[in-house]
Design an enzyme around this catalytic site. Structure first.
Site, PDB file in Angstrom:
ATOM      1  N   ASP A 164       1.017  -1.342   0.066  1.00  0.00           N
ATOM      2  CA  ASP A 164      -0.170  -0.012   0.046  1.00  0.00           C
ATOM      3  C   ASP A 164       0.733   0.886  -0.210  1.00  0.00           C
ATOM      4  OD1 ASP A 164      -2.107  -1.515  -0.299  1.00  0.00           O
ATOM      5  OD2 ASP A 164      -2.398  -1.837   2.039  1.00  0.00           O
ATOM      6  N   ARG A 208       2.501   5.270  16.918  1.00  0.00           N
ATOM      7  CA  ARG A 208       1.791   5.976  15.974  1.00  0.00           C
ATOM      8  C   ARG A 208       1.874   7.410  16.004  1.00  0.00           C
ATOM      9  NH1 ARG A 208       1.263   2.004  13.697  1.00  0.00           N
ATOM     10  NH2 ARG A 208      -0.068   0.737  12.090  1.00  0.00           N
ATOM     11  N   ASP A 264      -6.118   4.154  13.243  1.00  0.00           N
ATOM     12  CA  ASP A 264      -4.256   4.280  13.196  1.00  0.00           C
ATOM     13  C   ASP A 264      -5.313   6.006  12.833  1.00  0.00           C
ATOM     14  OD1 ASP A 264      -3.724   2.320  14.680  1.00  0.00           O
ATOM     15  OD2 ASP A 264      -3.093   1.122  12.783  1.00  0.00           O
ATOM     16  N   SER A 274      -4.123  -8.500   8.084  1.00  0.00           N
ATOM     17  CA  SER A 274      -3.399  -7.144   8.587  1.00  0.00           C
ATOM     18  C   SER A 274      -2.693  -6.927   9.900  1.00  0.00           C
ATOM     19  CB  SER A 274      -4.785  -5.798   8.268  1.00  0.00           C
ATOM     20  OG  SER A 274      -4.182  -5.098   8.705  1.00  0.00           O
TER      21      SER A 274
HETATM   22  N1  ARG Z   1      -7.045  -2.608  16.650  1.00  0.00           N
HETATM   23  C1  ARG Z   1      -5.610  -2.091  17.025  1.00  0.00           C
HETATM   24  C2  ARG Z   1      -5.311  -0.652  17.264  1.00  0.00           C
HETATM   25  O1  ARG Z   1      -6.482  -0.021  17.182  1.00  0.00           O
HETATM   26  C3  ARG Z   1      -4.334  -2.633  15.899  1.00  0.00           C
HETATM   27  C4  ARG Z   1      -4.736  -1.724  15.014  1.00  0.00           C
HETATM   28  C5  ARG Z   1      -3.593  -2.455  13.843  1.00  0.00           C
HETATM   29  N2  ARG Z   1      -3.630  -1.801  12.797  1.00  0.00           N
HETATM   30  C6  ARG Z   1      -3.123  -2.326  11.564  1.00  0.00           C
HETATM   31  N3  ARG Z   1      -2.869  -1.189  10.383  1.00  0.00           N
HETATM   32  N4  ARG Z   1      -3.988  -3.648  11.904  1.00  0.00           N
HETATM   33  O2  ARG Z   1      -4.879  -1.034  18.354  1.00  0.00           O
END
Ligand code: ARG
Length: 398
Positions: free
Chosen positions: A14, A95, A124, A175
């Site tokens: 991506d 992040r 995110d 993912s």
């Molecule tokens: N659900 C988790 C969170 O919001 C993990 C997110 C993981 N991100 C990803 N791009 N797979 O912190």
């Protein structure tokens, strides 16, 4: 090209496609910023080269492992931070740190736009963009996956048309986001919440196994920070890495949950965070011995609020700062040693030692050294229970 965009670059499909996509859509040059937060896997050199091969004007690789451990994982440990009592905030912690370094890069390269590869459905995007805004509110944000429908199919087609050096067939059905604090796996067959996780999806942990010998570890803390493991001095990063290894070998820290996202969706998440879970278990126990009861009770509410704030992307909020001031104050006496047995998926504390211990043998014992006068208890209970007794008498009368 004079106008520039700073892109959070992972090296995956991506964000590799995003480089060319952003150029086409905005006419601006791309500065790719890849952060090493202890995710392991591919070496950062190849990631740096790939960004250039995909058309980035500059490709920056930053080793943020120590900063991440010291400035983000350590506060999370001191807060015993577990969102919904379970998730140690793996992605939520990384992040704001990545955002901070992107904002720095934007300044350095005079970029006026920052960009990420998040979809419009997750947490995110919020964490990135709230952090960008908190650090430099003049920056514009462009998120191609969300803002110009750069779907998976379109990304693959774009990569093929432009001969990008990326193997589109290697794209995993999940993912995945990982760093030294843990690993998150979503989507694919896990989207059916009745489907159990398969062994294949795990990378930081081995399957819990009762036939394996147990592993006993000694962890020393100073003011809430792990400083020694089995007598060896460690940095925060080393403490996490060592515990990832050892607790991971015992299958500790696997989490399978349905989680409340900030955007309102419930989502299925599988995590593994062996080091984080083992360290939080030990740290909590030492707090239990060294933190006064009223402070400890109050802190539980603070911990939950802290985890929610950070989950929701509000790392740079005044409330997080204020809660950290409270948490750091509470950590002052949290010095001492914990002995923990790790076996078959469970981290079990078996011993605690601290010069700041509030545990008093003489008060707790039923032996002859007992200094607690049991006759005090009778009057205490009379007064303590008085309002409940009066109200209950009244209710029975009515
Ligand atoms: N659900 C988790 C969170 O919001 C993990 C997110 C993981 N991100 C990803 N791009 N797979 O912190």
């Amino acid at each position: 090209m004079s106008e520039k965009v700073v892109l959070a670059y992972s090296g995956g499909l991506d964000t590799s496609v995003a480089i060319g996509w952003i150029k086409e859509e905005t006419g601006k040059g791309v500065i790719a910023v890849a952060a090493d937060v202890g995710q392991g896997g591919e070496d950062m050199d190849s990631i740096q080269k790939r960004a250039l091969a995909c058309g980035a004007e500059e490709s920056i690789v930053l080793d943020l492992k120590n900063e991440f451990a010291e400035e983000y994982c350590l506060p999370a440990l001191k807060a015993n931070a577990l969102y919904m009592d379970r998730y140690p905030l793996v992605s939520a912690l990384s992040r704001p740190l990545i955002a901070k370094h992107m904002v720095d890069a934007a300044k350095k390269y005079s970029a006026n736009t920052v960009s990420h590869g998040c979809t419009g459905k997750g947490n995110d995007q919020v964490r990135f963009e709230v952090s960008f805004a908190a650090l430099n509110s003049d920056l514009a944000v462009y998120a191609p996956v969300r803002d110009s429908a750069m779907t998976r199919d379109k990304a693959i087609a774009f990569a093929e048309e432009n001969n990008l050096p990326i193997d589109v067939t290697k794209k995993s059905p999940y993912s995945i986001d990982q760093n030294v604090w843990g690993r998150a796996v979503e989507t694919g067959f896990l989207e059916d919440i009745w489907n159990g996780p398969i062994e294949d999806i795990y990378a930081y942990t081995q399957a819990p196994d009762t036939s394996k010998p147990a592993d006993e570890v000694l962890i020393k803390f100073e003011a809430g920070k792990p400083t020694h493991i089995d007598g060896e001095k460690v940095s925060m990063l080393q403490a996490i890495e060592i515990m990832n290894e050892r607790a991971g070998a015992q299958g500790i820290g696997r989490i399978d949950m349905v989680e409340d996202r900030l955007v309102g969706i419930k989502s299925r998440e599988v995590y593994e965070a062996p080091g984080a879970i083992a360290l939080i278990t030990a740290h909590r126990e030492l707090e239990g011995v060294t933190v006064e009861r009223e402070v400890a009770r109050f802190k539980r509410g603070v911990e939950q609020r802290w985890a929610e704030l950070v989950y929701d992307g509000l790392w740079f909020s005044p409330l997080r700062k204020a809660l950290d001031a409270f948490i750091n104050e509470v950590q002052e006496p949290v010095t001492g040693e914990i002995r923990m047995k790790m076996h078959a998926g469970v981290a079990q504390v078996t011993g605690r030692k601290s010069a700041n211990s509030l545990y008093s043998y003489n008060l707790a014992t039923y032996d002859s050294e007992d200094t607690y006068d049991q006759s005090w208890a009778k009057g205490f209970i009379e007064i303590f229970g008085m309002t409940t007794k009066i109200a209950s008498d009244r209710d029975r009368r009515l």
